[in-house]
Write a protein that holds these residues in place. Structure first.
Motif, PDB file in Angstrom:
ATOM      1  N   ASP A 112       0.861  -1.177   0.000  1.00 11.87           N
ATOM      2  CA  ASP A 112       0.000   0.000   0.000  1.00 11.87           C
ATOM      3  C   ASP A 112       0.904   1.235   0.000  1.00 11.87           C
ATOM      4  O   ASP A 112       1.798   1.346   0.847  1.00 11.87           O
ATOM      5  N   PRO A 113       0.715   2.185  -0.911  1.00 11.65           N
ATOM      6  CA  PRO A 113       1.597   3.360  -0.988  1.00 11.65           C
ATOM      7  C   PRO A 113       1.658   4.136   0.318  1.00 11.65           C
ATOM      8  O   PRO A 113       2.727   4.598   0.716  1.00 11.65           O
ATOM      9  N   GLU A 114       0.532   4.297   0.995  1.00 12.45           N
ATOM     10  CA  GLU A 114       0.525   5.034   2.245  1.00 12.45           C
ATOM     11  C   GLU A 114       1.309   4.287   3.319  1.00 12.45           C
ATOM     12  O   GLU A 114       2.039   4.901   4.114  1.00 12.45           O
ATOM     13  N   LEU A 115       1.187   2.959   3.343  1.00 15.52           N
ATOM     14  CA  LEU A 115       1.954   2.165   4.301  1.00 15.52           C
ATOM     15  C   LEU A 115       3.446   2.279   3.994  1.00 15.52           C
ATOM     16  O   LEU A 115       4.270   2.359   4.913  1.00 15.52           O
ATOM     17  N   ASP A 116       3.811   2.284   2.731  1.00 16.11           N
ATOM     18  CA  ASP A 116       5.218   2.451   2.361  1.00 16.11           C
ATOM     19  C   ASP A 116       5.748   3.799   2.845  1.00 16.11           C
ATOM     20  O   ASP A 116       6.871   3.900   3.339  1.00 16.11           O
ATOM     21  N   ARG A 117       4.935   4.842   2.695  1.00 14.90           N
ATOM     22  CA  ARG A 117       5.368   6.178   3.127  1.00 14.90           C
ATOM     23  C   ARG A 117       5.564   6.224   4.646  1.00 14.90           C
ATOM     24  O   ARG A 117       6.586   6.696   5.138  1.00 14.90           O
ATOM     25  N   ILE A 118       4.579   5.712   5.384  1.00 14.62           N
ATOM     26  CA  ILE A 118       4.694   5.692   6.844  1.00 14.62           C
ATOM     27  C   ILE A 118       5.862   4.810   7.274  1.00 14.62           C
ATOM     28  O   ILE A 118       6.579   5.117   8.228  1.00 14.62           O
ATOM     29  N   GLY A 119       6.082   3.704   6.553  1.00 10.15           N
ATOM     30  CA  GLY A 119       7.183   2.806   6.873  1.00 10.15           C
ATOM     31  C   GLY A 119       8.532   3.493   6.737  1.00 10.15           C
ATOM     32  O   GLY A 119       9.413   3.335   7.594  1.00 10.15           O
ATOM     33  N   ARG A 120       8.694   4.278   5.673  1.00 19.40           N
ATOM     34  CA  ARG A 120       9.960   5.006   5.491  1.00 19.40           C
ATOM     35  C   ARG A 120      10.161   6.025   6.619  1.00 19.40           C
ATOM     36  O   ARG A 120      11.269   6.190   7.140  1.00 19.40           O
ATOM     37  N   GLU A 121       9.095   6.696   6.987  1.00 20.98           N
ATOM     38  CA  GLU A 121       9.178   7.663   8.084  1.00 20.98           C
ATOM     39  C   GLU A 121       9.530   6.962   9.395  1.00 20.98           C
ATOM     40  O   GLU A 121      10.369   7.449  10.171  1.00 20.98           O
ATOM     41  N   LEU A 122       8.913   5.807   9.638  1.00 25.54           N
ATOM     42  CA  LEU A 122       9.191   5.061  10.864  1.00 25.54           C
ATOM     43  C   LEU A 122      10.628   4.543  10.900  1.00 25.54           C
ATOM     44  O   LEU A 122      11.256   4.515  11.963  1.00 25.54           O
ATOM     45  N   ASP A 123      11.144   4.122   9.757  1.00 28.66           N
ATOM     46  CA  ASP A 123      12.532   3.641   9.718  1.00 28.66           C
ATOM     47  C   ASP A 123      13.481   4.753  10.154  1.00 28.66           C
ATOM     48  O   ASP A 123      14.434   4.509  10.911  1.00 28.66           O
ATOM     49  N   GLY A 124      13.210   5.971   9.672  1.00 30.70           N
ATOM     50  CA  GLY A 124      14.047   7.101  10.077  1.00 30.70           C
ATOM     51  C   GLY A 124      13.925   7.406  11.557  1.00 30.70           C
ATOM     52  O   GLY A 124      14.923   7.661  12.238  1.00 30.70           O
ATOM     53  N   LEU A 125      12.689   7.362  12.075  1.00 27.36           N
ATOM     54  CA  LEU A 125      12.470   7.624  13.492  1.00 27.36           C
ATOM     55  C   LEU A 125      13.116   6.538  14.355  1.00 27.36           C
ATOM     56  O   LEU A 125      13.720   6.834  15.402  1.00 27.36           O
ATOM     57  N   ALA A 126      12.987   5.286  13.936  1.00 22.93           N
ATOM     58  CA  ALA A 126      13.570   4.181  14.708  1.00 22.93           C
ATOM     59  C   ALA A 126      15.086   4.315  14.771  1.00 22.93           C
ATOM     60  O   ALA A 126      15.701   4.088  15.824  1.00 22.93           O
ATOM     61  N   ALA A 127      15.699   4.715  13.663  1.00 25.80           N
ATOM     62  CA  ALA A 127      17.154   4.903  13.657  1.00 25.80           C
ATOM     63  C   ALA A 127      17.543   6.023  14.613  1.00 25.80           C
ATOM     64  O   ALA A 127      18.527   5.916  15.354  1.00 25.80           O
ATOM     65  N   ALA A 128      16.749   7.099  14.624  1.00 24.19           N
ATOM     66  CA  ALA A 128      17.041   8.221  15.528  1.00 24.19           C
ATOM     67  C   ALA A 128      16.856   7.806  16.978  1.00 24.19           C
ATOM     68  O   ALA A 128      17.647   8.185  17.851  1.00 24.19           O
ATOM     69  N   VAL A 129      15.811   7.024  17.262  1.00 24.57           N
ATOM     70  CA  VAL A 129      15.576   6.560  18.637  1.00 24.57           C
ATOM     71  C   VAL A 129      16.737   5.714  19.129  1.00 24.57           C
ATOM     72  O   VAL A 129      17.178   5.844  20.279  1.00 24.57           O
ATOM     73  N   ARG A 130      17.273   4.873  18.273  1.00 24.56           N
ATOM     74  CA  ARG A 130      18.319   3.943  18.690  1.00 24.56           C
ATOM     75  C   ARG A 130      19.708   4.587  18.714  1.00 24.56           C
ATOM     76  O   ARG A 130      20.581   4.122  19.452  1.00 24.56           O
ATOM     77  N   THR A 131      19.927   5.618  17.909  1.00 28.71           N
ATOM     78  CA  THR A 131      21.271   6.208  17.844  1.00 28.71           C
ATOM     79  C   THR A 131      21.381   7.554  18.541  1.00 28.71           C
ATOM     80  O   THR A 131      22.469   7.930  18.987  1.00 28.71           O
ATOM     81  N   ASP A 132      20.280   8.284  18.661  1.00 21.30           N
ATOM     82  CA  ASP A 132      20.343   9.589  19.325  1.00 21.30           C
ATOM     83  C   ASP A 132      19.029   9.872  20.060  1.00 21.30           C
ATOM     84  O   ASP A 132      18.305  10.818  19.733  1.00 21.30           O
ATOM     85  N   PRO A 133      18.703   9.059  21.073  1.00 21.83           N
ATOM     86  CA  PRO A 133      17.426   9.254  21.772  1.00 21.83           C
ATOM     87  C   PRO A 133      17.304  10.614  22.436  1.00 21.83           C
ATOM     88  O   PRO A 133      16.215  11.162  22.552  1.00 21.83           O
ATOM     89  N   LEU A 134      18.441  11.177  22.875  1.00 24.88           N
ATOM     90  CA  LEU A 134      18.366  12.453  23.583  1.00 24.88           C
ATOM     91  C   LEU A 134      18.011  13.612  22.659  1.00 24.88           C
ATOM     92  O   LEU A 134      17.685  14.702  23.134  1.00 24.88           O
ATOM     93  N   SER A 135      18.025  13.399  21.347  1.00 24.38           N
ATOM     94  CA  SER A 135      17.575  14.451  20.430  1.00 24.38           C
ATOM     95  C   SER A 135      16.067  14.649  20.531  1.00 24.38           C
ATOM     96  O   SER A 135      15.534  15.659  20.050  1.00 24.38           O
ATOM     97  N   PHE A 136      15.350  13.699  21.164  1.00 26.43           N
ATOM     98  CA  PHE A 136      13.908  13.813  21.338  1.00 26.43           C
ATOM     99  C   PHE A 136      13.541  14.544  22.630  1.00 26.43           C
ATOM    100  O   PHE A 136      12.366  14.772  22.880  1.00 26.43           O
ATOM    101  N   GLU A 137      14.566  14.859  23.445  1.00 20.53           N
ATOM    102  CA  GLU A 137      14.300  15.523  24.713  1.00 20.53           C
ATOM    103  C   GLU A 137      14.124  17.013  24.473  1.00 20.53           C
ATOM    104  O   GLU A 137      14.977  17.671  23.870  1.00 20.53           O
ATOM    105  N   GLN A 138      13.001  17.539  24.921  1.00 19.88           N
ATOM    106  CA  GLN A 138      12.697  18.956  24.747  1.00 19.88           C
ATOM    107  C   GLN A 138      12.254  19.551  26.081  1.00 19.88           C
ATOM    108  O   GLN A 138      11.184  19.209  26.584  1.00 19.88           O
ATOM    109  N   GLY A 139      13.062  20.432  26.645  1.00 18.01           N
ATOM    110  CA  GLY A 139      12.677  21.100  27.878  1.00 18.01           C
ATOM    111  C   GLY A 139      12.398  20.166  29.037  1.00 18.01           C
ATOM    112  O   GLY A 139      11.470  20.408  29.818  1.00 18.01           O
ATOM    113  N   GLY A 140      13.167  19.107  29.143  1.00 24.29           N
ATOM    114  CA  GLY A 140      12.967  18.172  30.246  1.00 24.29           C
ATOM    115  C   GLY A 140      11.899  17.127  29.988  1.00 24.29           C
ATOM    116  O   GLY A 140      11.631  16.290  30.850  1.00 24.29           O
ATOM    117  N   HIS A 141      11.284  17.153  28.815  1.00 29.45           N
ATOM    118  CA  HIS A 141      10.255  16.177  28.474  1.00 29.45           C
ATOM    119  C   HIS A 141      10.652  15.452  27.180  1.00 29.45           C
ATOM    120  O   HIS A 141      11.426  15.963  26.368  1.00 29.45           O
TER     121      HIS A 141
END
Length: 401
Positions: free
Chosen positions: A178-207
């Motif tokens: 499904d094209p929409e699933l492919d698009r969300i999948g690509r976005e998730l792959d990028g987010l998963a890589a960021a979570v695993r390699t730089d989780p502290l980049s998601f920290e904003q103002g103590g949250h």
């Protein structure tokens, strides 16, 4: 220090050394430390990792120097069961004096001077513990913060990944990607890589900012709903297509009725203002044929969406055809209304004793001829009928006077 003082100090320092050792081991065993230690991280997380490694290296080095000095004191005490003044003086120096010598490279840069001794800095055992305490607290806060951020992110990511697998299986059961699933999948792959390699980049103002993960999860929920409808549609596709075909046929019949009414009006009404009749049913029929192609190709998701669109378009076209029919037949209804009013006025004139009035008879005949002649000039007939009604009313008032 006398012999008893020395023995008490040694017991206290042994206990202190044991507690420090356990605290350092607990720190190294903490989930946050294990996550950072040796992980291939980037960005802000890599910076924190370097800070933590620096603090841990310094902590263990200070602890080793602390332990070495304490071991020297214990060894000296063990060699002399009844230490003399010289031994007591040395033990006093080791246990309470500046007996821990740090190499110059281990002296923090902020504690050095231009003429610092090349032999480094000398500290007491108590000062070593004081030096270690803030390092330990900073490291503990750091690993706790990393653990909290990473745990929240990994939990959110795990939920979204589980939803992704469910949606992927559902899409596969419907005949392909499904094209929409492919698009969300690509976005998730990028987010998963960021979570695993730089989780502290998601920290904003103590949250922890998990809004991007939540947005992907919302997209997956909506996609699962749509694919679920497609799966349900697959099991009932023939009925749904038949229903869509019936809706298209209903539009065709409504348009035919509107055309038939228009043809009658063109014969019976002079110069009518009629709406343009669009043949929407032909385009709808083409879309209906395309549905069968999708069904044969087993493209259930596309088919469910197209059927829904066709049903909505058919409902709109049917309502428009009915509106056109009502507008057209309204002209014939208007003629019938005027005919009824003419008969009613004639009965009123007779009731008033004006049946033989020549002027009223003439006006009646003129209005009747207009209303019963095809094509009927509705505007002129309306004006003539109004004149007839006013003439009756005028005569009735004169009779009353």
């Amino acid at each position: 220090m006398n012999r008893d003082d020395v023995d008490r100090a040694l017991r206290s320092l042994r206990d202190e050394k044991e507690r420090i050792s356990l605290a350092l081991l607990d720190l190294e065993g903490h989930q946050g430390h294990r996550l950072l230690n040796g992980a291939a991280v980037t960005g802000e997380t890599a910076r924190r990792q370097a800070e933590l490694q620096s603090r841990m290296t310094m902590l263990w080095s200070l602890f080793d120097h602390y332990g070495g000095t304490l071991a020297a004191a214990e060894e000296l005490r063990a060699r002399h069961s009844r230490p003399g003044q010289a031994q007591l003086a040395e033990l006093t120096r080791l246990l309470t004096g500046p007996s821990v010598e740090l190499p110059v490279e281990e002296v923090p840069i902020e504690r050095r001077t231009l003429l610092s001794s090349p032999t480094g800095e000398k500290l007491t055992l108590g000062e070593v513990v004081q030096r270690m305490t803030p390092l330990f607290e900073e490291a503990a806060q750091m690993v706790a913060a990393v653990d909290a951020v990473w745990s929240e992110l990994l939990a959110a990511l795990a939920q979204v990944e589980a939803d992704r697998r469910t949606v992927h299986e559902l899409a596969a059961s419907l005949g392909g990607p499904d094209p929409e699933l492919d698009r969300i999948g690509r976005e998730l792959d990028g987010l998963a890589a960021a979570v695993r390699t730089d989780p502290l980049s998601f920290e904003q103002g103590g949250h922890v900012d998990i809004s991007r993960l939540q947005a992907a999860g919302t997209g997956l929920i909506e996609l699962r709903r749509r694919l679920g409808e497609a799966a349900a549609f697959r099991d009932d596709s023939d009925t749904r297509i038949a229903r869509a075909a019936a809706a298209v046929d209903q539009v065709r019949q409504a348009e035919a009725a509107a055309r038939e009414a228009r043809d009658q009006v063109l014969i019976k009404i002079a110069s009518p203002v009629l709406p343009d009749l669009a043949a929407r049913s032909a385009a709808l029929a083409d879309r209906l044929s395309a549905l069968r192609v999708l069904r044969d190709a087993r493209r259930w998701s596309d088919l469910a969406e197209r059927v829904g669109d066709l049903e909505r378009a058919a409902a709109t076209a049917f309502q428009q055809a009915r509106n056109d029919h009502a507008l057209i037949t309204g002209l014939l209804d208007r003629r019938e209304e005027l005919r009824g009013r003419l008969d009613a006025y004639r009965v009123k004139a007779a009731r008033l004793g004006l049946a033989e009035d020549a002027e009223l008879t003439r006006r009646y005949q003129e209005a009747r001829e207009l209303l019963w002649t095809s094509p009927c000039d509705l505007r002129k007939a309306t004006v003539t009928l109004s004149g007839y009604q006013q003439a009756i009313s005028s005569r009735a008032k004169g009779s009353d006077g």
